[in-house]
Design a protein around this motif. Structure first.
Motif, PDB file in Angstrom:
ATOM      1  N   ALA A 150       5.628  -9.544   4.264  1.00 41.34           N
ATOM      2  CA  ALA A 150       6.945  -8.902   4.298  1.00 41.34           C
ATOM      3  C   ALA A 150       7.114  -8.088   5.584  1.00 41.34           C
ATOM      4  CB  ALA A 150       7.114  -8.004   3.074  1.00 41.34           C
ATOM      5  N   LEU A 151       6.045  -7.391   5.998  1.00 37.55           N
ATOM      6  CA  LEU A 151       6.103  -6.621   7.244  1.00 37.55           C
ATOM      7  C   LEU A 151       6.329  -7.539   8.446  1.00 37.55           C
ATOM      8  CD1 LEU A 151       3.233  -4.001   6.720  1.00 37.55           C
ATOM      9  CD2 LEU A 151       5.647  -3.479   7.140  1.00 37.55           C
ATOM     10  N   ILE A 152       5.651  -8.676   8.449  1.00 43.89           N
ATOM     11  CA  ILE A 152       5.802  -9.632   9.562  1.00 43.89           C
ATOM     12  C   ILE A 152       7.244 -10.116   9.653  1.00 43.89           C
ATOM     13  CG2 ILE A 152       5.151 -11.925  10.364  1.00 43.89           C
ATOM     14  CD1 ILE A 152       2.334 -11.384   9.259  1.00 43.89           C
ATOM     15  N   GLN A 153       7.856 -10.370   8.509  1.00 46.15           N
ATOM     16  CA  GLN A 153       9.244 -10.833   8.500  1.00 46.15           C
ATOM     17  C   GLN A 153      10.214  -9.728   8.915  1.00 46.15           C
ATOM     18  OE1 GLN A 153       9.980 -12.438   4.598  1.00 46.15           O
ATOM     19  NE2 GLN A 153       9.018 -14.402   5.077  1.00 46.15           N
ATOM     20  N   LEU A 154       9.937  -8.495   8.489  1.00 48.46           N
ATOM     21  CA  LEU A 154      10.871  -7.399   8.728  1.00 48.46           C
ATOM     22  C   LEU A 154      10.790  -6.826  10.137  1.00 48.46           C
ATOM     23  CD1 LEU A 154      10.561  -5.500   5.331  1.00 48.46           C
ATOM     24  CD2 LEU A 154      12.657  -6.512   6.239  1.00 48.46           C
ATOM     25  N   VAL A 155       9.556  -6.574  10.620  1.00 45.87           N
ATOM     26  CA  VAL A 155       9.426  -5.863  11.902  1.00 45.87           C
ATOM     27  C   VAL A 155       8.495  -6.537  12.897  1.00 45.87           C
ATOM     28  CG1 VAL A 155       9.974  -3.608  10.922  1.00 45.87           C
ATOM     29  CG2 VAL A 155       7.595  -4.380  10.940  1.00 45.87           C
ATOM     30  N   ALA A 156       7.831  -7.610  12.495  1.00 46.24           N
ATOM     31  CA  ALA A 156       6.882  -8.311  13.367  1.00 46.24           C
ATOM     32  C   ALA A 156       5.908  -7.343  14.036  1.00 46.24           C
ATOM     33  CB  ALA A 156       7.633  -9.114  14.432  1.00 46.24           C
ATOM     34  N   PRO A 157       5.091  -6.613  13.253  1.00 45.54           N
ATOM     35  CA  PRO A 157       4.156  -5.660  13.848  1.00 45.54           C
ATOM     36  C   PRO A 157       3.094  -6.365  14.679  1.00 45.54           C
ATOM     37  CG  PRO A 157       3.631  -5.995  11.533  1.00 45.54           C
ATOM     38  CD  PRO A 157       4.927  -6.708  11.795  1.00 45.54           C
ATOM     39  N   GLU A 158       2.552  -5.642  15.638  1.00 46.10           N
ATOM     40  CA  GLU A 158       1.478  -6.182  16.473  1.00 46.10           C
ATOM     41  C   GLU A 158       0.107  -5.793  15.946  1.00 46.10           C
ATOM     42  OE1 GLU A 158       3.400  -6.351  20.885  1.00 46.10           O
ATOM     43  OE2 GLU A 158       3.143  -4.354  20.017  1.00 46.10           O
ATOM     44  N   VAL A 159       0.067  -4.791  15.078  1.00 43.37           N
ATOM     45  CA  VAL A 159      -1.166  -4.391  14.409  1.00 43.37           C
ATOM     46  C   VAL A 159      -0.802  -3.722  13.089  1.00 43.37           C
ATOM     47  CG1 VAL A 159      -1.226  -2.186  15.654  1.00 43.37           C
ATOM     48  CG2 VAL A 159      -3.317  -3.054  14.593  1.00 43.37           C
ATOM     49  N   VAL A 160      -1.598  -4.027  12.046  1.00 45.79           N
ATOM     50  CA  VAL A 160      -1.371  -3.441  10.723  1.00 45.79           C
ATOM     51  C   VAL A 160      -2.606  -2.658  10.306  1.00 45.79           C
ATOM     52  CG1 VAL A 160      -0.966  -3.904   8.270  1.00 45.79           C
ATOM     53  CG2 VAL A 160       0.205  -5.277  10.005  1.00 45.79           C
ATOM     54  N   LEU A 161      -2.394  -1.436   9.854  1.00 43.21           N
ATOM     55  CA  LEU A 161      -3.467  -0.610   9.312  1.00 43.21           C
ATOM     56  C   LEU A 161      -3.401  -0.661   7.792  1.00 43.21           C
ATOM     57  CD1 LEU A 161      -3.135   2.541  11.633  1.00 43.21           C
ATOM     58  CD2 LEU A 161      -4.635   0.565  11.928  1.00 43.21           C
ATOM     59  N   LEU A 162      -4.495  -1.099   7.180  1.00 46.62           N
ATOM     60  CA  LEU A 162      -4.584  -1.138   5.720  1.00 46.62           C
ATOM     61  C   LEU A 162      -5.266   0.135   5.236  1.00 46.62           C
ATOM     62  CD1 LEU A 162      -5.691  -4.757   4.702  1.00 46.62           C
ATOM     63  CD2 LEU A 162      -3.421  -3.733   4.549  1.00 46.62           C
ATOM     64  N   ASP A 163      -4.501   1.000   4.623  1.00 44.81           N
ATOM     65  CA  ASP A 163      -5.046   2.257   4.110  1.00 44.81           C
ATOM     66  C   ASP A 163      -5.717   2.008   2.764  1.00 44.81           C
ATOM     67  OD1 ASP A 163      -5.582   4.896   3.515  1.00 44.81           O
ATOM     68  OD2 ASP A 163      -3.534   5.365   2.921  1.00 44.81           O
ATOM     69  N   ASP A 164      -7.010   2.332   2.679  1.00 44.96           N
ATOM     70  CA  ASP A 164      -7.802   2.145   1.459  1.00 44.96           C
ATOM     71  C   ASP A 164      -7.799   0.680   1.017  1.00 44.96           C
ATOM     72  OD1 ASP A 164      -9.467   2.810  -0.620  1.00 44.96           O
ATOM     73  OD2 ASP A 164      -7.868   3.545  -1.929  1.00 44.96           O
ATOM     74  N   GLY A 165      -8.217  -0.196   1.934  1.00 48.43           N
ATOM     75  CA  GLY A 165      -8.181  -1.620   1.631  1.00 48.43           C
ATOM     76  C   GLY A 165      -9.534  -2.304   1.587  1.00 48.43           C
ATOM     77  N   PHE A 166     -10.636  -1.538   1.583  1.00 43.85           N
ATOM     78  CA  PHE A 166     -11.956  -2.152   1.680  1.00 43.85           C
ATOM     79  C   PHE A 166     -12.273  -3.036   0.481  1.00 43.85           C
ATOM     80  CE2 PHE A 166     -16.666  -2.194   1.980  1.00 43.85           C
ATOM     81  CZ  PHE A 166     -16.788  -2.585   3.295  1.00 43.85           C
ATOM     82  N   GLN A 167     -11.805  -2.644  -0.718  1.00 39.65           N
ATOM     83  CA  GLN A 167     -12.068  -3.438  -1.922  1.00 39.65           C
ATOM     84  C   GLN A 167     -11.016  -4.520  -2.158  1.00 39.65           C
ATOM     85  OE1 GLN A 167     -12.619   0.073  -2.091  1.00 39.65           O
ATOM     86  NE2 GLN A 167     -14.778  -0.432  -1.801  1.00 39.65           N
ATOM     87  N   HIS A 168      -9.944  -4.515  -1.368  1.00 38.37           N
ATOM     88  CA  HIS A 168      -8.871  -5.500  -1.554  1.00 38.37           C
ATOM     89  C   HIS A 168      -9.179  -6.744  -0.726  1.00 38.37           C
ATOM     90  CE1 HIS A 168      -6.068  -2.865  -3.799  1.00 38.37           C
ATOM     91  NE2 HIS A 168      -6.745  -1.931  -3.180  1.00 38.37           N
ATOM     92  N   ARG A 169     -10.059  -7.563  -1.247  1.00 42.12           N
ATOM     93  CA  ARG A 169     -10.581  -8.677  -0.475  1.00 42.12           C
ATOM     94  C   ARG A 169      -9.667  -9.902  -0.474  1.00 42.12           C
ATOM     95  NH1 ARG A 169     -16.775  -9.790  -0.788  1.00 42.12           N
ATOM     96  NH2 ARG A 169     -16.090 -10.875   1.107  1.00 42.12           N
ATOM     97  N   CYS A 170      -8.522  -9.774  -1.109  1.00 43.48           N
ATOM     98  CA  CYS A 170      -7.546 -10.864  -1.019  1.00 43.48           C
ATOM     99  C   CYS A 170      -7.042 -11.008   0.413  1.00 43.48           C
ATOM    100  CB  CYS A 170      -6.384 -10.625  -1.974  1.00 43.48           C
ATOM    101  SG  CYS A 170      -5.628  -9.011  -1.796  1.00 43.48           S
ATOM    102  N   VAL A 171      -7.162  -9.919   1.201  1.00 35.26           N
ATOM    103  CA  VAL A 171      -6.863  -9.965   2.630  1.00 35.26           C
ATOM    104  C   VAL A 171      -8.173  -9.937   3.404  1.00 35.26           C
ATOM    105  CG1 VAL A 171      -5.825  -8.747   4.587  1.00 35.26           C
ATOM    106  CG2 VAL A 171      -4.630  -8.837   2.394  1.00 35.26           C
TER     107      VAL A 171
END
Length: 363
Positions: free
Chosen positions: A136-157
């Motif tokens: 959704a972020l890529i579609q909305l703003v096309a970021p060049e870098v994404v920071l995942l806050d508290d994402g270490f256990q979210h291994r789907c990414v």
């Protein structure tokens, strides 16, 4: 044997008899889950842009928020930066874009803090489905870098870079899996990290002590260990006010916190003022009418020349209108990273390289 020692022994036995089997069961589930991801039997989604994950093994209190803010400051001038989190304890669901109408109920306290502090400089969003959120972020703003806050256990990414935090006073190597300890997964999973940061260190931690900690952590050869300490601002802040610590010498302070590890701010405030009353609430606490009444009553019982001090995260979460126009200030914090230049270079090199590879592959 004294009653206190009998109680301590009884609690220890109960912890072993009840907690140990539950901890074994928890280990079985988390180990199986990670094994399925490692073998790609459960798919992880990767993205061509840099995805930097900031997380930990424990249940919080390692300083993810100020470290995420550090990375924002490092990256935002050069790259279009977005922050994505799940929005812990928010009342909304799905993907929510942060804007000027957002509240903690919409996006959570940490995300609201990022948005307000860096308003207009970065994009902030929440989504419990991180893959959907990034798309959704890529579609909305096309970021060049994404920071995942508290994402270490979210291994789907499959993050392109993993930054793992562990507290100086509570290293993951000295901890245990839930419920015996605070670890959300086994220590062997630290191998997924590219960088390990030991947070909340004393200022000027000597090199010998650093080396001893690194030996305890036993990082992989390709992993880099850094150390950071908390830096408190020299002024308290409110919406339109600032108050220097020199003005607090004769004041009474009502300190109110709802964070995982409040000891550092309590110690810091004690070093600045001598008259403190402290009200402590659980991490990410949703303040109730009863809580606000208790805060107001506690403040009323204090002598004159007094203020309420809280953390920036709690300040975002509080409904200040419930505090009857009382003087409420928050204490901003930032971090100092030992070998800052080397740390910054590693982060920027990764982002630059990933961006370059993306540009080549997209031609």
């Amino acid at each position: 044997m004294t009653p206190s020692r009998r109680t301590l022994l009884k609690n220890s036995l109960l912890r072993c008899l009840v907690g140990q089997p539950l901890s074994w069961g928890y280990r079985t589930v988390t180990t199986l889950r990670n094994h399925l991801y490692d073998k790609a039997w459960i798919p992880s989604t990767s993205f061509p842009l840099p995805i930097l994950c900031i997380g930990n093994l424990s249940l919080g209190g390692t300083g993810k928020t100020p470290h995420t803010e550090y990375l924002i400051r490092l990256l935002k001038e050069k790259y279009k930066t977005a922050v994505l989190s799940r929005g812990y304890r928010r009342k909304s669901q799905g993907f929510v874009w942060a804007d000027n109408t957002s509240t903690t109920a919409d996006i959570g306290d940490e995300s609201l803090q990022y948005f307000k502090k860096f308003d207009g400089e970065i994009s902030v969003a929440v989504d419990e489905d991180r893959v959907h959120g990034i798309r959704a972020l890529i579609q909305l703003v096309a970021p060049e870098v994404v920071l995942l806050d508290d994402g270490f256990q979210h291994r789907c990414v499959r993050a392109s870079y993993n930054i793992l935090l562990t507290g100086y006073d509570h290293l993951y190597c000295d901890d245990y899996l839930l419920p015996l300890g605070t670890l959300r997964e086994g220590k062997e999973n630290t191998k997924r990290a590219d960088i390990i940061i030991v947070t909340k260190c004393p200022e000027n931690l000597d090199k010998k002590h650093q080396e001893e900690i690194i030996k305890q952590l036993r990082p992989e050869r390709i992993q880099h260990v850094f150390f950071s300490s908390i830096k408190y601002a020299d002024t308290l802040r409110a919406k339109e006010k600032k108050l220097h610590f020199k003005e607090l010498e004769k004041m009474h302070i009502l300190l109110v916190t709802g964070i995982a590890d409040a000891q550092p701010i309590l110690d810091f405030m004690k070093s600045k003022v001598s008259k403190i009353i402290y009200l402590n609430y659980p991490d990410h606490h949703a303040f109730t009418n009863k809580n606000y009444s208790h805060i107001c009553n506690s403040f009323a019982m204090m002598q004159t020349s007094k203020i309420i001090v809280t953390t920036e995260k709690d300040y975002m979460r509080m409904d200040l209108s419930q505090l009857q126009d009382l003087p409420v200030f928050y204490l901003p914090i930032s971090i100092q990273i030992y070998k800052r230049k080397q740390f910054d270079e590693k982060i920027l090199h990764h982002v630059d390289t990933t961006q370059a590879n993306h540009r080549i592959s997209s031609k």
